[in-house]
Structure formats: C-alpha cells, structure tokens
Scaffold this motif. Structure first.
Motif, PDB file in Angstrom:
ATOM      1  N   UNK A  36     -14.476  66.427  22.218  1.00 23.08           N
ATOM      2  CA  UNK A  36     -13.076  66.417  22.652  1.00 23.08           C
ATOM      3  C   UNK A  36     -12.298  65.437  21.794  1.00 23.08           C
ATOM      4  N   UNK A  37     -11.139  65.857  21.307  1.00 23.09           N
ATOM      5  CA  UNK A  37     -10.296  64.943  20.530  1.00 23.09           C
ATOM      6  C   UNK A  37      -8.994  64.728  21.291  1.00 23.09           C
ATOM      7  N   UNK A  38      -8.344  63.633  20.961  1.00 23.40           N
ATOM      8  CA  UNK A  38      -7.067  63.394  21.619  1.00 23.40           C
ATOM      9  C   UNK A  38      -6.125  62.668  20.695  1.00 23.40           C
ATOM     10  N   UNK A  39      -4.858  62.988  20.779  1.00 23.69           N
ATOM     11  CA  UNK A  39      -3.860  62.285  19.980  1.00 23.69           C
ATOM     12  C   UNK A  39      -3.570  60.928  20.596  1.00 23.69           C
ATOM     13  N   UNK A  40      -3.108  60.029  19.767  1.00 27.85           N
ATOM     14  CA  UNK A  40      -2.830  58.670  20.225  1.00 27.85           C
ATOM     15  C   UNK A  40      -1.914  58.657  21.449  1.00 27.85           C
ATOM     16  N   UNK A  89      -6.993  64.383  12.750  1.00 26.54           N
ATOM     17  CA  UNK A  89      -7.283  63.461  13.859  1.00 26.54           C
ATOM     18  C   UNK A  89      -6.384  62.237  13.851  1.00 26.54           C
ATOM     19  N   UNK A  90      -5.953  61.841  12.649  1.00 26.96           N
ATOM     20  CA  UNK A  90      -5.207  60.595  12.554  1.00 26.96           C
ATOM     21  C   UNK A  90      -3.707  60.777  12.779  1.00 26.96           C
ATOM     22  N   UNK A  91      -3.266  62.025  12.956  1.00 24.02           N
ATOM     23  CA  UNK A  91      -1.852  62.281  13.185  1.00 24.02           C
ATOM     24  C   UNK A  91      -1.290  61.339  14.239  1.00 24.02           C
ATOM     25  N   UNK A  92      -0.227  60.605  13.906  1.00 22.41           N
ATOM     26  CA  UNK A  92       0.346  59.696  14.885  1.00 22.41           C
ATOM     27  C   UNK A  92      -0.092  58.262  14.696  1.00 22.41           C
ATOM     28  N   UNK A  93      -1.191  58.052  13.991  1.00 23.40           N
ATOM     29  CA  UNK A  93      -1.590  56.665  13.702  1.00 23.40           C
ATOM     30  C   UNK A  93      -2.121  56.582  12.269  1.00 23.40           C
ATOM     31  N   UNK A  94      -1.364  57.211  11.352  1.00 23.09           N
ATOM     32  CA  UNK A  94      -1.750  57.288   9.948  1.00 23.09           C
ATOM     33  C   UNK A  94      -0.759  56.452   9.144  1.00 23.09           C
ATOM     34  N   UNK A 143     -11.977  48.979  22.623  1.00 21.74           N
ATOM     35  CA  UNK A 143     -11.035  49.768  23.415  1.00 21.74           C
ATOM     36  C   UNK A 143     -11.673  51.111  23.705  1.00 21.74           C
ATOM     37  N   UNK A 144     -11.772  51.444  24.986  1.00 22.85           N
ATOM     38  CA  UNK A 144     -12.260  52.769  25.341  1.00 22.85           C
ATOM     39  C   UNK A 144     -11.068  53.714  25.296  1.00 22.85           C
ATOM     40  N   UNK A 145     -11.195  54.771  24.490  1.00 14.91           N
ATOM     41  CA  UNK A 145     -10.137  55.775  24.377  1.00 14.91           C
ATOM     42  C   UNK A 145     -10.422  56.870  25.395  1.00 14.91           C
ATOM     43  N   UNK A 146      -9.572  56.973  26.382  1.00 19.78           N
ATOM     44  CA  UNK A 146      -9.860  57.854  27.515  1.00 19.78           C
ATOM     45  C   UNK A 146      -8.878  59.024  27.571  1.00 19.78           C
ATOM     46  N   UNK A 155     -14.431  59.217  28.197  1.00 11.10           N
ATOM     47  CA  UNK A 155     -14.334  58.422  26.968  1.00 11.10           C
ATOM     48  C   UNK A 155     -14.529  59.368  25.793  1.00 11.10           C
ATOM     49  N   UNK A 156     -13.546  59.408  24.881  1.00 11.34           N
ATOM     50  CA  UNK A 156     -13.700  60.305  23.733  1.00 11.34           C
ATOM     51  C   UNK A 156     -13.850  59.521  22.419  1.00 11.34           C
TER      52      UNK A 156
END
Lengths: 532, 345
Positions: free
Chosen positions: B206-210, B101-106, B230-233, B238-239
């Motif tokens: 639902x998951x989403x990459x950064x 899940x943290x790929x891209x913001x690790x 921050x709403x992650x959309x 909203x996920x």
C-alpha cells in the motif's frame, strides 16, 4: 552510558570491547565509523571476533573469550608502572589506588599474554594510547557482562577510567550499551527484585515506608528472585505461579531444556504478549497485548534519554495495552487501579522516582530528556559524573583474574560464544515477521574458522551437531574468519536451533547474569537421518 | 567578521560557509545536492550566489565566507542560472510526478514550482536507461528520475560507512550502481537521502501520498539506541517508516530493523483474543473469563503457598508506564519482590 552518543565525537580514543556495535546497536555503529573516518577518532577494538568495526580500527586485539580481567588488569599494570596515570585525578577524586597497586604488579603484559593471548607489546601500546589521550571513552556490552565474572570485568574497566581520569567529560567515560529498546526504563521502573522505581533498595526501611504510604499497602522488605533463580525455584516446585509480560525465556534464557521443565512445573503460567511465543504456548492463560505502535508511553534509551512513544494505530481485535490489562487484573483482585491514560501513570512515576521528578510529557517533545532530571527547570543530564564522581570519590576496586566456569578441554574442545545478528532481534518474534529482514537472514548457522572446520572434515554449509554438557543443536556450519581458531559463534535468535540449549546457567555472584558468552562445546558432522 | 548578504549587514564566525551563515540569518538559498550531515560538494549548482568583485557566481554550500564579502543570493542573473539548471535536469527527469511515490515531497518538484519552469526549451532526447537490480530488494532504483546529486552515494560512505554505491558511466549513461552490493545492510539511508523519486521502497504493497498519510513521531521498538522514527499511517495501517532529522539523537539515521522491520505490527499472527488452556489446547475466551480465572487462581495460590510462591517478569520491550504498573502489581497486590526482566540476557 555516562556519556551521550553525540559527545563521543569529542573523544580522541574510543575502546570498544565486548560490543559488536555495528550489528547490535547499528546507528551507534554507523556513528563510530563516521567518527573514525571524518573526525579522526582513534578506534580500538578488543574482541575475540574480527567484528566489522575492526575495518575502521587502528588496532584490534583478540583475547580468548572469558579472560577479560587479565587484559584489563594488564592495561592498568602498564599505566601504573609507566607512570601514565592521572596523578591529580587519582589523588583528588578516587580511593582505593593503593589497594589496586598491591595486586597489579603480577599482571605484566607478558603474564597476561599467556592467559588471554593478546601480544604483550600490542597491549602496552593500547594502554599508552588510552592513558595519554586527552579524552577517551570505553564502550562495552554483553561481551563484557555476560560472564560468571562479569561484575569483575566491569570493575576492571571502571578502574582504567578512574586511573586516567577519563570520566565525566565530553568524550570521556564508561559506556555500557543497553541492549533492548527499554531495558533501561524497565530497570528505572523497579522491574528488578531488589529495588523500587529509581533504584531505591527494597530492604531499606525508609524506602519500604515511603512506598507503603504512597501505595497504601503493606510491602515485603525481602529482595526477590532474579530471572534464572525463578526458573530454578519453579523447577524445584517452590515457585507455583508466574506472570510473564512481553518476555520469551524459552528462547532467550540459558539452558532452555531446564527452562521448559521449570515452566511446565508451574500451577499457573500467565503470558501477556503480542504473539503466541514459544513461552506463551506453555501458558495456562495468554493475554493479548498491544505493540509499540499501538501505545502511548515512554522508552528510555542507552544514554538515559526518556522519549515519548505515541500511538499510531489501533490494537488488533481485542488486544489491549499492557497497563490496561494490569489495571483491570489488579482491580479484580481488590486493589483498584483507575488510570485514565499513560500520562497519568507517568505523573505517579515522577512523584516516587527522584531521577524523573522534573520530567513531564510536555517537556519531552521530540528530543526527550536524559535523567537525572530532579526538577522541572533542570535540563537533564547528558553526561554523568561531571566535575565530581556521583558517590563522592571514584572507587577503585582491585579485582583478580579468575578463569571462566568452563574452558575448552579434550572432551569439549571449542569455546562457544553467542550474540545477535544485525537483521534480527532477541527471540526474533518480531523480526521474523518482516520480509526484508528474513530475506537477509533466514537460517541460523554456526560460525567456525575454516581451519578448524577442515581439521574436523566439515565443509562450508554442511550440517553439524554442536553439543555442550547441557544439550545439542543441529545447524549448518558457516566458514568465517571472523572467529579465531578454537572459538565458534552462533546467534541466539531462532528457536528451532536455539543456542541457549547449550549455554551455561552459572551466574555472576553479584549481578546474577548467566555466563552466556563462554560454553565448552564439541562439534561433529551431522549425518541426516541419524540420531545424535 | 563582517559580511553583507542581500543588503543585510551580518557579523559571523570565521570558518562558516556562505550557506551556513545565510541559513542562520533566515535567508533562503535553494539546494539540491546539499545535506547537512554530508560534506558539501557544490555539484548541482542550485546554490549559486553572486559575490561582488568575483567574475563568476560561486556555490554557497562549499564557499567559506571571508571578511568583507558582499553577497547577493537572488538577482535576476542568479534566478535565471538556477532556472537553467532545473531545465537541464528536466531533460532526463520525466515529469511522471502523478505516479511517483515522492510526489508532494520531492525537492525537484518544489524547485521547479518555486522557479516556475514552465517551458523546457532543450530538445535533446536522452536515451531511456534500463532498470537494474539494486543492492537490496527493499529498494528500487529508477535511473531516469535520478538527478545525479550523489546524496545516496555519499550517505552510504559518510554516514553508514559501507561504500556500497558509486556513479557508473558518464554523460547520458551515468547512473548510480551498487559497486559493492555485498556490503549493503539494507539500512535504507540512501533511500532517505534521495531528494527525488529515484529511489523508492518496495516493502509496503500500500502506498500513500504525503497528504493522505498521518506521520506519528515515536521511538523504535528494537535496540537500546532508541532512534526516533515516524510511523506513516494510512487507514490504521503502517505503510512506511521515515525519520525527522530534528528529532531524538539519531539525526534521521535508521538501520534495517528500524526502517523495514515494522511488518510484525500488521501480522495476521498477532494475538487478538485472550486464550485459556482447556486440556492440551489453548482456546479463545473472553477478557472477563480470562482475568477472572487469573485473579482467582493467583489469590488461591497466594493464600495457599504465600506471596513468595508467585513471580513476575516485567519487560524490556514494554513502556515505563507498563513496567511501573507491573512491578506495582507484583509488589502491592501479590506482596512479593519476585519481579525481574531480561536485563541480563
């Protein structure tokens, strides 16, 4: 709040009273724990219940619910009689000290102990710690205000701050914690029966003239009804129509049975909400509105910080933002409102609201601005009353102790007090649709001291009937040493066991707040299948 | 106080750490276990720097600068040390970035990239650690991804004040465990403190990459603290909810309601059409019919019984703009001051 949350770190002492901060304002609660653990702030909790924050406190005093003026005056008595008050501040910055002195003699800690049960020596100690501190803040919430003597409680708190000069400095002040996300803003915007936006009184001719000119319409100078008065007027048939936006009085107001009869008595009930709430089910028309995630606009937090709310997702189906619905209705009724967006409304707000005059959407950014902010170069006001009390001199108002409207008696031997739970919010319309929150708290229980329960022959988790002069609810008992003997607690979130069927509608004569924190009740074991 | 960092002469206040001064001067020193809101512990050793006259490098996060220090933050020796620290971490840490899940913001991913750790010479095969229940079902702990920075443990203790977590076991067996699970309040502060994907949230299906999601800064809709969030959309849904430490007054801290209480927005129970009462039932109608009915009925009541026979409840849940228009409508259009809201409840 006269302080900001941030500057509480400058306090030497913080007294928290009538606020279960870690549950009702969790992030401020975390901050208080942190200050106590890592910044050496002395935390003192004054609350009937052994709330979680007592873990971090150097002292916990447990007054009986509803007798707060007694212990607050008791502190003033110690501070004056021991000469601990700030003589310079009292002389230069306050008025009314002599009047307070006249009534305060009798409130010796020994006398106060008889009334509210706080041991005299402990009260003396707390009074001394508070008075001698360089900076000290008092934090309070609905445990102080939701009483028929709520206004007196607040005055007695303010007296202590003025006596000691604990106001208008970082870490020194009087800090009511505002409950809802935008209760501060709803008040600022004139969502109150006696004031226009910016707390401009409706009965003053100059204010009426100002808004008549600005809105280009004739206005009434007669202050309107408060929420509980509206219910009563509807019940009596004097009120014929109500328009309710985003509120659920069928769960949150005192004596719900009475509320239901009142709302059913209306010729027209309009409810504008995001869910079909208990109140919406009674409506003639239900208008679907947008949630915070679907809105642009501003909220104001407990420290008067105006902050930007931004639209993240689209409204479901045909739901609309509240301001759009109001505009369309108004236009249909012959008073056109043609705002392009929320910002355009805000521009109008700051023209008529002096405290907001210097705030623009552009300036708000990610940090927000704390009002008052009189012009566009003003940085905002993190702390109120700096250097000088806003009204000129701080008014010390002597208040006498009077007991709450109901006390425990032979017929109703327990005192019921109400509040919130960490995992839910208000009428729980939103929180009950979040799985994590429901996982932790699915049913509403009444907290009872195990000794009391044993005397009544009630077991932990057993069904009980809690009954007041106004109604009854059937809930499970939860053994808890958080409540002292003689007191029971229940949160008010869930409509199926609505504690507000039990609560008292008696109001504080000034603030018109109902006495939700003290109701006399009796408790007995419930046998399933029997009627109560 | 005068010090030199990487050849730059700096005047600094007493009592600051090397890291704090470097940050102010815009000099980058990598960190992993360090968080501004926590006490520095110098445990991961990524922030090592050389100080002239000192035999060994020191950790910048918890070494106070003293007058006359000459510090070098980016020598070959230091770079190699940091590279080795990363290699050690990669013995345990699986390179499952494509499914994490943290790929891209690790933070670990960023550091491995920054230090170009393309060879992993250490061949010790660490035994895989088992998954166990965490202190809240909202969060899953992946023990093999854990870098033992203890940010979660320290956040729970220092920021939240709940002391739920601790390190249990040592060596290859070491892991974070809820030692006081009953004290967990599901605030998710541990989750937000984790620099890698060792703690992931389980709430959204639902998951989403950064880079796939939109992060919209806004304000929490629950209590009066008014936390920034921050709403992650993703695809209008909203996920996830995150926070920005630089926004608002909550400094990146949230409670369970703020972080996990967003599902009501997507609830199928949301009202999507106006409803009008027909007999005992509320039935769906059009906006035009609903508003026309309301407008004519309000006008009728106003004419028959007077303006004061009508009242409105504004809302502590709605925006200033909503409330301003609401009271304006009641005062200017209906002609009464009968407007209140639940400020007292």
């Amino acid at each position: 709040m006269t302080n900001s949350v941030e500057d509480l770190k400058e306090a030497e002492v913080i007294i928290v009273t009538g606020s279960n901060t870690t549950e009702t304002h969790p992030v401020i609660g975390m901050w208080l724990r942190h200050l106590s653990r890592y910044k050496g702030v002395k935390l003192i909790v004054v609350d009937p219940r052994k709330i979680d924050l007592t873990e971090e406190a150097i002292m916990w005093l447990s007054p009986k619910p509803g007798h707060d003026v007694a212990w607050l005056n008791g502190m003033a008595n110690v501070i004056i009689s021991e000469g601990l008050y700030n003589k310079k501040f009292v002389e230069e910055q306050t008025e009314g000290f002599e009047e307070l002195k006249k009534i305060i003699d009798k409130y010796t800690p020994e006398y106060v102990e008889q009334i509210c049960g706080i041991p005299a020596d402990k009260l003396r100690e707390v009074a001394r710690i508070y008075a001698k501190a360089k900076n000290a803040a008092i934090l309070y919430c609905m445990g102080i205000t939701q009483h028929s003597k709520g206004t007196d409680n607040v005055k007695a708190i303010s007296n202590l701050a003025l006596l000691c000069g604990h106001i208008g400095k970082p870490g020194s002040g009087v800090n009511p914690l505002r409950g809802q996300n935008n209760v501060q803003g709803a008040c600022d915007m004139g969502g109150l029966p006696d004031v226009y936006p910016g707390y401009q009184k409706v009965h003053l001719p100059e204010n009426k003239a100002k808004f008549e000119a600005f809105w280009n319409v004739e206005l009434s100078d007669k202050p309107g009804l408060t929420i509980v008065e509206m219910t009563n007027a509807a019940y009596e048939g004097k009120l014929k129509a109500m328009y309710i936006m985003g509120e659920n009085p069928m769960v949150t107001d005192p004596d719900i049975t009475h509320v239901e009869e009142a709302l059913k008595n209306l010729e027209l009930l309009i409810v504008q909400d995001i869910f079909l709430t208990e109140t919406a089910k009674l409506a003639h028309v239900v208008l679907p509105s947008a949630s915070f995630a679907e809105k642009d606009g501003t909220f104001v937090n407990t420290e008067r910080r105006v902050q930007l709310v931004r639209k993240a997702v689209n409204e479901p189906g045909e739901a609309k933002q509240d301001w759009k619905i109001i505009s369309e209705l108004s236009t249909k009724m012959g008073y056109p409102m043609n705002y392009k967006n929320a910002e355009e409304i805000f521009e109008e707000i700051r023209k008529v609201t002096p405290q907001y005059a210097g705030i623009t959407y552009k300036r708000l950014g990610l940090k927000g601005i704390q009002w008052p902010c009189p012009d566009e170069n003003h940085p905002g006001t993190p702390i109120l009353h700096v250097g000088k009390i806003a009204r000129g001199k701080g008014l010390i108002v002597p208040v006498e102790y009077r007991p709450p409207a109901e006390s425990a008696d032979n017929e109703y031997p327990f005192v019921l007090t109400t509040g919130r739970n960490y995992y839910h919010y208000h009428s729980s319309t939103m929180t009950r649709k979040a799985r994590v929150l429901n996982y932790y708290c699915q049913e509403s229980m009444v907290e009872i001291n195990p000794e009391d329960a044993n005397n009544l022959g009630i077991g932990d988790g057993e069904w009980v009937v809690v009954e007041s002069r106004r109604g009854h609810v059937i809930v499970k008992a939860k053994f808890s040493d958080r409540v002292p003997k003689g007191v029971v607690f229940k949160h008010f979130h869930f409509s199926e066991a609505a504690v507000n069927k039990l609560t008292n509608t008696i109001l504080d004569p000034v603030s018109k707040i109902p006495e939700l924190k003290v109701s006399a009740v009796r408790i007995k074991k419930h046998v399933k299948g029997t009627t109560v | 106080m005068q010090i030199v960092i990487d050849g730059k002469n700096i005047t600094a206040d007493h009592g600051l750490t090397i890291l704090e001064i470097a940050k102010k001067e815009g000099i980058h020193i990598p960190t992993l276990c360090f968080m501004e809101k926590l006490l520095p512990i110098g445990s991961c050793r990524m922030c090592v720097v050389e100080v002239e006259g000192y035999e060994n490098p020191v950790t910048a996060c918890n070494t106070p600068a003293v007058d006359g220090m000459v510090i070098r933050t980016n020598t070959e020796k230091i770079r190699n040390m940091r590279k080795d620290i990363l290699r050690f971490l990669l013995i345990n840490h699986p390179l499952d970035c494509p499914i994490c899940d943290k790929g891209g913001e690790c933070l670990l991913q960023d550091l491995v990239y920054e230090y170009n750790v393309d060879v992993q010479p250490y061949t010790i095969k660490a035994p895989l650690k088992e998954y166990k229940e965490y202190s809240t079902p909202a969060i899953k702990y992946h023990p093999n991804r854990c870098v033992m920075c203890s940010r979660c443990i320290r956040t729970c203790r220092e920021v939240v004040g709940r002391n739920v977590l601790d390190i249990v076991g040592n060596g290859f067996d070491a892991r974070v465990e809820p030692v006081n699970p009953d004290r967990c309040i599901a605030c998710g502060e541990c989750l937000s403190a984790c620099p890698v994907g060792a703690l992931t949230e389980t709430v959204s299906p639902t998951k989403g990459r950064i880079w796939q999601i939109k992060r919209v800064p806004t304000v929490c809709a629950y209590c009066g603290v008014g936390c920034s969030l921050e709403l992650n959309v993703l695809d209008n849904k909203i996920i996830k909810v995150t926070t920005d430490v630089n926004a608002g007054m909550n400094k990146g801290v949230l409670c369970a309601k703020g972080r996990f209480g967003y599902e009501f927005v997507n609830s199928p129970e949301r009202l999507t059409k106006p409803l009008i009462r027909k007999g005992n039932e509320l039935v769906e109608t059009t906006w035009d019919e609903a508003l026309s009915f309301v407008a004519s009925k309000l006008t009728e009541i106003k004419n028959k019984y007077g303006s004061d026979s009508i009242a409105g409840l504004a809302s502590a849940r709605c925006t200033n703009e909503d409330n301003y228009l609401f009271q304006k409508f009641i005062r200017a259009v209906i002609g009464t001051n009968n407007v209140d809201h639940c400020a007292r409840l």
